[in-house]
Design a protein around this motif. Sequence first.
Motif, mmCIF file in Angstrom:
data_model
loop_
_atom_site.group_PDB
_atom_site.id
_atom_site.type_symbol
_atom_site.label_atom_id
_atom_site.label_comp_id
_atom_site.label_asym_id
_atom_site.label_seq_id
_atom_site.Cartn_x
_atom_site.Cartn_y
_atom_site.Cartn_z
ATOM 1 N N MET A 268 0.821 -1.175 0.000
ATOM 2 C CA MET A 268 0.000 0.000 0.000
ATOM 3 C C MET A 268 0.875 1.251 0.000
ATOM 4 O O MET A 268 0.540 2.201 -0.686
ATOM 5 C CB MET A 268 -0.922 -0.006 1.214
ATOM 6 N N GLN A 269 1.961 1.241 0.759
ATOM 7 C CA GLN A 269 2.825 2.418 0.805
ATOM 8 C C GLN A 269 3.420 2.721 -0.559
ATOM 9 O O GLN A 269 3.482 3.883 -0.964
ATOM 10 C CB GLN A 269 3.946 2.232 1.817
ATOM 11 N N LEU A 270 3.870 1.691 -1.261
ATOM 12 C CA LEU A 270 4.450 1.912 -2.581
ATOM 13 C C LEU A 270 3.423 2.441 -3.567
ATOM 14 O O LEU A 270 3.721 3.321 -4.366
ATOM 15 C CB LEU A 270 5.075 0.623 -3.112
ATOM 16 N N ALA A 271 2.219 1.927 -3.511
ATOM 17 C CA ALA A 271 1.157 2.401 -4.394
ATOM 18 C C ALA A 271 0.851 3.865 -4.118
ATOM 19 O O ALA A 271 0.682 4.661 -5.053
ATOM 20 C CB ALA A 271 -0.092 1.542 -4.234
ATOM 21 N N LYS A 272 0.795 4.256 -2.853
ATOM 22 C CA LYS A 272 0.527 5.648 -2.487
ATOM 23 C C LYS A 272 1.664 6.564 -2.925
ATOM 24 O O LYS A 272 1.431 7.657 -3.436
ATOM 25 C CB LYS A 272 0.302 5.775 -0.983
ATOM 26 N N LYS A 273 2.907 6.114 -2.733
ATOM 27 C CA LYS A 273 4.057 6.927 -3.133
ATOM 28 C C LYS A 273 4.082 7.126 -4.647
ATOM 29 O O LYS A 273 4.364 8.216 -5.126
ATOM 30 C CB LYS A 273 5.359 6.277 -2.673
ATOM 31 N N ALA A 274 3.805 6.073 -5.389
ATOM 32 C CA ALA A 274 3.787 6.172 -6.850
ATOM 33 C C ALA A 274 2.706 7.135 -7.302
ATOM 34 O O ALA A 274 2.935 7.969 -8.183
ATOM 35 C CB ALA A 274 3.576 4.800 -7.469
ATOM 36 N N GLN A 275 1.546 7.044 -6.703
ATOM 37 C CA GLN A 275 0.431 7.917 -7.071
ATOM 38 C C GLN A 275 0.750 9.375 -6.728
ATOM 39 O O GLN A 275 0.493 10.278 -7.524
ATOM 40 C CB GLN A 275 -0.844 7.476 -6.365
ATOM 41 N N THR A 276 1.322 9.607 -5.576
ATOM 42 C CA THR A 276 1.693 10.958 -5.156
ATOM 43 C C THR A 276 2.719 11.568 -6.108
ATOM 44 O O THR A 276 2.687 12.760 -6.392
ATOM 45 C CB THR A 276 2.258 10.950 -3.719
ATOM 46 N N ALA A 277 3.607 10.735 -6.620
ATOM 47 C CA ALA A 277 4.650 11.203 -7.538
ATOM 48 C C ALA A 277 4.146 11.320 -8.976
ATOM 49 O O ALA A 277 4.907 11.645 -9.873
ATOM 50 C CB ALA A 277 5.844 10.266 -7.480
ATOM 51 N N GLY A 278 2.870 11.019 -9.198
ATOM 52 C CA GLY A 278 2.303 11.113 -10.538
ATOM 53 C C GLY A 278 2.500 9.868 -11.376
ATOM 54 O O GLY A 278 2.266 9.877 -12.576
ATOM 55 N N GLY A 279 2.925 8.801 -10.756
ATOM 56 C CA GLY A 279 3.149 7.550 -11.470
ATOM 57 C C GLY A 279 2.076 6.529 -11.150
ATOM 58 O O GLY A 279 1.004 6.866 -10.638
ATOM 59 N N SER A 280 2.368 5.297 -11.452
ATOM 60 C CA SER A 280 1.444 4.218 -11.122
ATOM 61 C C SER A 280 2.232 2.999 -10.676
ATOM 62 O O SER A 280 3.383 2.821 -11.057
ATOM 63 C CB SER A 280 0.549 3.866 -12.310
ATOM 64 N N PHE A 281 1.612 2.194 -9.875
ATOM 65 C CA PHE A 281 2.213 0.983 -9.338
ATOM 66 C C PHE A 281 1.362 -0.184 -9.813
ATOM 67 O O PHE A 281 0.245 -0.369 -9.339
ATOM 68 C CB PHE A 281 2.245 1.068 -7.804
ATOM 69 N N GLN A 282 1.861 -0.932 -10.781
ATOM 70 C CA GLN A 282 1.125 -2.038 -11.368
ATOM 71 C C GLN A 282 1.563 -3.345 -10.708
ATOM 72 O O GLN A 282 2.759 -3.568 -10.511
ATOM 73 C CB GLN A 282 1.397 -2.126 -12.876
ATOM 74 N N ILE A 283 0.601 -4.173 -10.373
ATOM 75 C CA ILE A 283 0.889 -5.459 -9.743
ATOM 76 C C ILE A 283 0.379 -6.570 -10.646
ATOM 77 O O ILE A 283 -0.800 -6.605 -11.003
ATOM 78 C CB ILE A 283 0.198 -5.563 -8.367
ATOM 79 N N VAL A 284 1.288 -7.461 -11.044
ATOM 80 C CA VAL A 284 0.893 -8.623 -11.840
ATOM 81 C C VAL A 284 0.504 -9.711 -10.855
ATOM 82 O O VAL A 284 1.265 -10.077 -9.968
ATOM 83 C CB VAL A 284 2.042 -9.092 -12.754
ATOM 84 N N SER A 285 -0.719 -10.200 -11.010
ATOM 85 C CA SER A 285 -1.223 -11.165 -10.040
ATOM 86 C C SER A 285 -1.976 -12.293 -10.732
ATOM 87 O O SER A 285 -2.368 -12.180 -11.883
ATOM 88 C CB SER A 285 -2.082 -10.421 -9.022
ATOM 89 N N ASN A 286 -2.174 -13.347 -9.993
ATOM 90 C CA ASN A 286 -2.958 -14.457 -10.519
ATOM 91 C C ASN A 286 -4.403 -14.325 -10.026
ATOM 92 O O ASN A 286 -4.686 -13.516 -9.137
ATOM 93 C CB ASN A 286 -2.336 -15.806 -10.128
ATOM 94 N N PRO A 287 -5.328 -15.088 -10.576
ATOM 95 C CA PRO A 287 -6.743 -14.959 -10.186
ATOM 96 C C PRO A 287 -7.009 -15.145 -8.693
ATOM 97 O O PRO A 287 -7.861 -14.474 -8.125
ATOM 98 C CB PRO A 287 -7.441 -16.045 -11.009
#
Length: 50
Positions: free
Chosen positions: A1-20
């Motif tokens: 969650m912290q990485l996703a928030k930091k990426a969003q704050t910096a104007g980027g995105s945090f993509q997670i590749v996941s299985n079903p």
Amino acid sequence: MQLAKKAQTAGGSFQIVSNPRVTQTVKLVRLESFLSLQPNVDTAIANVDK
């Protein structure tokens, strides 16, 4: 969650590749609106440019 928030704050995105199974678990705990889950690397890379 912290990485996703930091990426969003910096104007980027945090993509997670996941299985079903992981995707289902994330949806169960209602975090899908905060985490960008992708089914494969190609889709994740395509979403970084958006």
